[in-house]
Design an enzyme around this catalytic site. Structure first.
Site, short mmCIF file in Angstrom:
data_model
loop_
_atom_site.label_atom_id
_atom_site.label_comp_id
_atom_site.label_asym_id
_atom_site.label_seq_id
_atom_site.Cartn_x
_atom_site.Cartn_y
_atom_site.Cartn_z
N ARG A 157 -37.77 8.16 -72.14
CA ARG A 157 -37.00 8.62 -73.31
C ARG A 157 -37.14 10.12 -73.58
O ARG A 157 -37.13 10.56 -74.73
CB ARG A 157 -37.42 7.87 -74.58
CG ARG A 157 -36.98 6.44 -74.63
CD ARG A 157 -35.47 6.29 -74.64
NE ARG A 157 -35.13 4.91 -74.88
CZ ARG A 157 -35.18 3.95 -73.95
NH1 ARG A 157 -35.50 4.26 -72.70
NH2 ARG A 157 -34.89 2.71 -74.26
N SER A 234 -33.59 1.92 -81.34
CA SER A 234 -35.04 1.88 -81.56
C SER A 234 -35.44 3.12 -82.34
O SER A 234 -35.10 4.23 -81.93
CB SER A 234 -35.78 1.89 -80.22
OG SER A 234 -35.45 0.76 -79.46
N GLU A 338 -38.01 8.14 -82.19
CA GLU A 338 -37.12 8.40 -81.06
C GLU A 338 -35.92 9.27 -81.45
O GLU A 338 -35.51 10.14 -80.69
CB GLU A 338 -36.65 7.07 -80.46
CG GLU A 338 -35.93 7.24 -79.15
CD GLU A 338 -35.19 6.00 -78.72
OE1 GLU A 338 -34.01 5.85 -79.08
OE2 GLU A 338 -35.80 5.18 -78.02
#
Ligand code: EPU
Length: 346
Positions: A157, A234, A338
């Site tokens: 990520r 998320s 995130e």
């Protein structure tokens, strides 16, 4: 330029105060607009799909450049998409044309150009593994060029493009499989549903259908009528715990929740724990804190912070902080957000 645009209308979390917005419908306009703003020293915020952004209720003091390009060009063994092209539209188009490769990344909200920025991944596949090259505008020089994946520092990520204003993604090119076969299926839940053993393949269209169903079941496919999907996906990444701390963390978890099977995954520098699982076991169940709250965890997945319709950015942040502090206090793990935050920090 349009003034006093509510940024809430440009993001999937549907929060964010006002700003001036310049919409760019071609790559040439995008390059020219960013160059012009940079030369005047005006702060720029790029928004494309708006699915990984948490913007403050105060808005943005500068100019929001809305990436509204849409071009998608299929080749013999790949696809080139302009940055603003809807990601799931790109995936669908490649699969409809008989190509395999992107099927596990079906149903992800946002734009094609955003996918390399945080190395989007789902169901065992990361964008970095299929990316052939990325066209960038280098903001310091004003020049455009195609960059190779090896230059972009991809990780879980993350990439060199995240949390950096140095470059703007203009186009992305992905390598595809003309046979229409999926990428190897490595995600347990997906492999089980498709009855393949780890690393096996299936026709891409069949995998896409299952991925869309699994994602929808977790509230991870946008649906304006379903507040569980008013999220940034998320909200936290899955924490990677260095090997030296794994036993200590396991002991803390066992002390609180008993001798249960803890979901973990191998990671390059340690062991990856499941943020959603930790959040739930720390006392923040699905739908926390309850039906009346404007900001709640999704009722389908604890890792999504959701706006029930009238939440402010401040309320979403307060909920995220509470969850993060609760997990840290109980299990000694610090969760990292995130989404990219604008005008606020967690
Ligand atoms: N879990 C819970 N409670 C929940 C949800 C999940 O205990 O409410 C547990 C599950 O039982 C499972 C574990 O958490 O053991 C993992 O759940 P899941 O399979 O849903 O995957 P995830 O790790 O939570 C990641 C990605 C998603 C991606 C899915 C599928 C991150 C931060 N998230 O979620 O990506 O779609 O895997 O591949 O890596 C995103 O990045 O925005 C995103 C949605």
């Amino acid at each position: 330029m349009r003034e006093s645009v509510r940024l809430a209308d440009l993001t999937t979390l549907r929060v964010g105060g006002p700003a001036t917005v310049a919409e760019c419908a071609s790559t040439e306009a995008l390059v020219a607009t960013v160059r012009a703003l940079d030369s005047k020293g005006i702060p720029v915020l790029l928004i494309a799909g708006g699915s990984n952004l948490l913007i403050s209720d105060d808005g943005f003091d500068g100019v929001v450049v809305k990436v509204a390009t849409t071009g998608v060009e299929l080749g013999a063994d790949g696809v080139i998409a302009e940055a603003g092209a809807n990601w799931d539209g790109v995936v669908a188009q490649t699969i409809d044309a008989g190509f395999g490769g992107l099927e596990c990344l079906s149903g992800i909200p946002g734009s094609a150009g955003a996918t390399p920025v945080q190395n989007v991944g789902a169901y065992g596949v990361e964008v970095a593994s299929l990316l052939r090259r990325v066209e960038l505008l280098d903001r310091a020089s004003g020049a455009t060029r195609w960059a190779e994946p090896a230059e972009l520092g991809f990780g879980y990520r993350t990439s060199k493009l995240k949390h950096s204003d140095d470059a703007v993604v203009l186009r992305v090119e992905f390598a595809l499989d003309p046979s229409g076969t999926s990428a190897p299926l490595r995600y347990g839940e997906l492999a089980t549903t498709l009855a393949v053993t780890d690393g096996g393949t299936r026709p891409a269209a069949q995998v896409r259908a299952v991925v869309l169903r699994l994602r929808a079941g977790k509230g991870m496919v946008l649906d304006p009528a379903d507040h569980d999907t008013w999220s940034a996906g998320s909200f936290f990444t899955n924490p990677v715990v260095p090997h030296a701390r794994v036993d200590e963390i396991r002991a803390l978890i066992t002390a609180h929740v008993g001798d249960v099977t803890i979901p973990t995954y191998p990671a390059p520098d340690g062991v990856k724990f499941s943020a959603g699982w930790l959040i739930e076991r720390a006392g923040f169940g699905k739908g926390f804190p309850g039906p009346e709250a404007p900001a709640r965890l999704s009722t389908k997945h604890t890792l999504a912070v959701t706006n029930r319709g009238a939440a402010t950015a401040g309320e979403l942040v307060a909920l995220a902080r509470k969850v993060r502090e609760g997990v840290e206090a109980r299990f000694g793990i610090h969760l990292e957000p995130e989404p990219v935050t604008v005008g606020l920090t967690l």
